[in-house]
Write a protein that holds these residues in place. Structure first.
Motif, PDB file in Angstrom:
ATOM      1  N   THR A   1      -7.787   7.584   3.014  1.00 23.05           N
ATOM      2  CA  THR A   1      -7.695   6.872   4.274  1.00 23.05           C
ATOM      3  C   THR A   1      -8.921   5.982   4.434  1.00 23.05           C
ATOM      4  O   THR A   1     -10.036   6.409   4.165  1.00 23.05           O
TER       5      THR A   1
ATOM      6  N   SER B   1       1.352  -1.720   8.300  1.00 22.49           N
ATOM      7  CA  SER B   1       2.326  -1.507   7.222  1.00 22.49           C
ATOM      8  C   SER B   1       1.694  -0.932   5.952  1.00 22.49           C
ATOM      9  O   SER B   1       2.406  -0.612   5.007  1.00 22.49           O
TER      10      SER B   1
ATOM     11  N   LYS C   1      -0.106   2.012   4.156  1.00 23.06           N
ATOM     12  CA  LYS C   1      -0.385   3.445   4.242  1.00 23.06           C
ATOM     13  C   LYS C   1      -1.868   3.696   3.956  1.00 23.06           C
ATOM     14  O   LYS C   1      -2.446   3.133   3.031  1.00 23.06           O
ATOM     15  N   GLY C   2      -2.467   4.530   4.784  1.00 18.37           N
ATOM     16  CA  GLY C   2      -3.854   4.911   4.552  1.00 18.37           C
ATOM     17  C   GLY C   2      -4.876   4.120   5.331  1.00 18.37           C
ATOM     18  O   GLY C   2      -6.056   4.438   5.286  1.00 18.37           O
TER      19      GLY C   2
END
Length: 66
Positions: A2, A24, A26-27
């Motif tokens: 992340t 949009s 991820k992370g």
């Protein structure tokens, strides 16, 4: 993994381009924003009174200057 991301500049480009694109991926997690022209605007992340305060309090991995 992340990554924390902060935005300096929350105008039209940030609202219509940058934030949707960030959302949009991820992370990525938006940890804060700053814009002197939008002090009372509603965003789903904390707003700060200066870029220095934002950087100090959020310690982002990525800074978007829009």
């Amino acid at each position: 993994m992340t990554a924390k991301i902060a935005l300096a500049g929350l105008g039209k480009a940030a609202r219509t381009l940058h934030l949707p694109a960030i959302g949009s991926i991820k992370g990525l997690h938006v940890v804060g924003g700053y814009d002197p022209a939008s002090p009372g605007a509603a965003f789903p992340f904390p707003l700060f009174s200066s870029p220095a305060e934002m950087l100090e309090k959020t310690r982002p991995d990525i800074l978007v200057v829009a």
